[in-house]
Design a protein around this motif. Structure first.
Motif, mmCIF file in Angstrom:
data_model
loop_
_atom_site.group_PDB
_atom_site.id
_atom_site.type_symbol
_atom_site.label_atom_id
_atom_site.label_comp_id
_atom_site.label_asym_id
_atom_site.label_seq_id
_atom_site.Cartn_x
_atom_site.Cartn_y
_atom_site.Cartn_z
ATOM 1 N N TYR A 140 0.854 -1.190 0.000
ATOM 2 C CA TYR A 140 0.000 0.000 0.000
ATOM 3 C C TYR A 140 0.890 1.241 0.000
ATOM 4 O O TYR A 140 1.793 1.375 0.830
ATOM 5 C CB TYR A 140 -0.916 -0.011 1.233
ATOM 6 C CG TYR A 140 -1.660 1.275 1.446
ATOM 7 C CD1 TYR A 140 -2.761 1.593 0.657
ATOM 8 C CD2 TYR A 140 -1.270 2.169 2.437
ATOM 9 C CE1 TYR A 140 -3.456 2.779 0.849
ATOM 10 C CE2 TYR A 140 -1.955 3.352 2.634
ATOM 11 C CZ TYR A 140 -3.046 3.660 1.836
ATOM 12 O OH TYR A 140 -3.721 4.830 2.023
ATOM 13 N N ARG A 141 0.632 2.124 -0.940
ATOM 14 C CA ARG A 141 1.441 3.339 -1.069
ATOM 15 C C ARG A 141 0.635 4.584 -0.709
ATOM 16 O O ARG A 141 -0.530 4.706 -1.099
ATOM 17 C CB ARG A 141 1.956 3.497 -2.495
ATOM 18 C CG ARG A 141 2.965 2.463 -2.887
ATOM 19 C CD ARG A 141 3.476 2.719 -4.304
ATOM 20 N NE ARG A 141 4.481 1.760 -4.682
ATOM 21 C CZ ARG A 141 5.776 1.851 -4.380
ATOM 22 N NH1 ARG A 141 6.221 2.860 -3.688
ATOM 23 N NH2 ARG A 141 6.625 0.920 -4.780
ATOM 24 N N GLU B 147 5.573 3.234 1.769
ATOM 25 C CA GLU B 147 4.998 1.986 1.274
ATOM 26 C C GLU B 147 4.861 1.054 2.461
ATOM 27 O O GLU B 147 5.832 0.764 3.158
ATOM 28 C CB GLU B 147 5.870 1.321 0.211
ATOM 29 C CG GLU B 147 5.243 0.035 -0.288
ATOM 30 C CD GLU B 147 6.048 -0.676 -1.359
ATOM 31 O OE1 GLU B 147 5.899 -1.897 -1.469
ATOM 32 O OE2 GLU B 147 6.829 -0.008 -2.055
ATOM 33 N N VAL B 148 3.633 0.612 2.692
ATOM 34 C CA VAL B 148 3.353 -0.339 3.760
ATOM 35 C C VAL B 148 3.414 -1.720 3.124
ATOM 36 O O VAL B 148 2.671 -2.011 2.188
ATOM 37 C CB VAL B 148 1.967 -0.085 4.389
ATOM 38 C CG1 VAL B 148 1.690 -1.099 5.487
ATOM 39 C CG2 VAL B 148 1.864 1.342 4.915
ATOM 40 N N ASP B 149 4.307 -2.570 3.623
ATOM 41 C CA ASP B 149 4.481 -3.890 3.022
ATOM 42 C C ASP B 149 3.206 -4.715 3.075
ATOM 43 O O ASP B 149 2.741 -5.222 2.064
ATOM 44 C CB ASP B 149 5.634 -4.648 3.695
ATOM 45 C CG ASP B 149 6.987 -4.016 3.415
ATOM 46 O OD1 ASP B 149 7.151 -3.353 2.370
ATOM 47 O OD2 ASP B 149 7.886 -4.196 4.254
ATOM 48 N N LEU C 249 5.350 5.668 7.708
ATOM 49 C CA LEU C 249 4.383 4.578 7.860
ATOM 50 C C LEU C 249 3.190 5.009 8.703
ATOM 51 O O LEU C 249 2.040 4.720 8.361
ATOM 52 C CB LEU C 249 5.052 3.353 8.484
ATOM 53 C CG LEU C 249 6.016 2.577 7.601
ATOM 54 C CD1 LEU C 249 6.729 1.502 8.412
ATOM 55 C CD2 LEU C 249 5.302 1.950 6.414
ATOM 56 N N VAL C 250 3.453 5.706 9.787
ATOM 57 C CA VAL C 250 2.374 6.170 10.667
ATOM 58 C C VAL C 250 1.446 7.110 9.902
ATOM 59 O O VAL C 250 0.217 6.992 9.983
ATOM 60 C CB VAL C 250 2.949 6.842 11.935
ATOM 61 C CG1 VAL C 250 1.864 7.559 12.721
ATOM 62 C CG2 VAL C 250 3.649 5.805 12.813
ATOM 63 N N LYS C 251 2.020 8.023 9.122
ATOM 64 C CA LYS C 251 1.224 8.959 8.323
ATOM 65 C C LYS C 251 0.381 8.200 7.295
ATOM 66 O O LYS C 251 -0.802 8.488 7.103
ATOM 67 C CB LYS C 251 2.162 9.947 7.630
ATOM 68 C CG LYS C 251 1.465 11.035 6.866
ATOM 69 C CD LYS C 251 2.491 11.999 6.271
ATOM 70 C CE LYS C 251 1.828 13.049 5.413
ATOM 71 N NZ LYS C 251 2.811 13.915 4.755
ATOM 72 N N ALA C 252 0.977 7.234 6.623
ATOM 73 C CA ALA C 252 0.264 6.446 5.613
ATOM 74 C C ALA C 252 -0.884 5.664 6.230
ATOM 75 O O ALA C 252 -1.992 5.616 5.675
ATOM 76 C CB ALA C 252 1.238 5.501 4.914
#
Length: 119
Positions: A31-32, A37-39, A76-79
């Motif tokens: 997920y971008r 990018e979250v794996d 990652l936290v922001k995403a």
């Protein structure tokens, strides 16, 4: 494809298989959002597990989890905040690391829950 990219893809697939075997549902992969990018985004019961996968051929230079840097955590936290808001989710969010080290022809997999609290 560069060898490290192949290792990363192999590691992500091993992590997905491991999570499925342990009762997680895989919601998203890669997920971008913005520069992040979250794996893997997975869910188990009412917990949304945000999984960063780190794969290494050896632990000689440090454990895989040691390669998650503070700036990456911020992204990652922001995403994930955007993901939860956009999808109107009412779940507990937990940030995990799945650390994978190649050991001969096998792989050692370690699932570190709430991993970012250690930083």
């Amino acid at each position: 494809m560069a060898q490290h990219n192949e290792l990363g893809k192999k590691g992500e697939q091993l992590a997905v298989d491991f999570l499925l075997e342990n009762g997680y549902a895989i919601i998203e992969r890669n997920y971008r959002f913005d520069k992040a990018e979250v794996d893997i985004i997975a869910q188990k019961e009412n917990i949304l597990a945000i999984i960063e996968v780190k794969t290494r051929t050896t632990a000689d230079f440090g454990n895989p989890q040691d390669f998650v840097k503070p700036k990456q955590i911020q992204r990652l936290v922001k995403a994930v905040d955007a993901y939860v808001t956009t999808n109107d989710l009412n779940v507990e969010v937990r940030f995990d690391i799945v650390a994978i080290v190649k050991d001969g022809k096998q792989f050692k997999i370690e699932h570190l829950k709430n991993a970012f609290y250690h930083f």
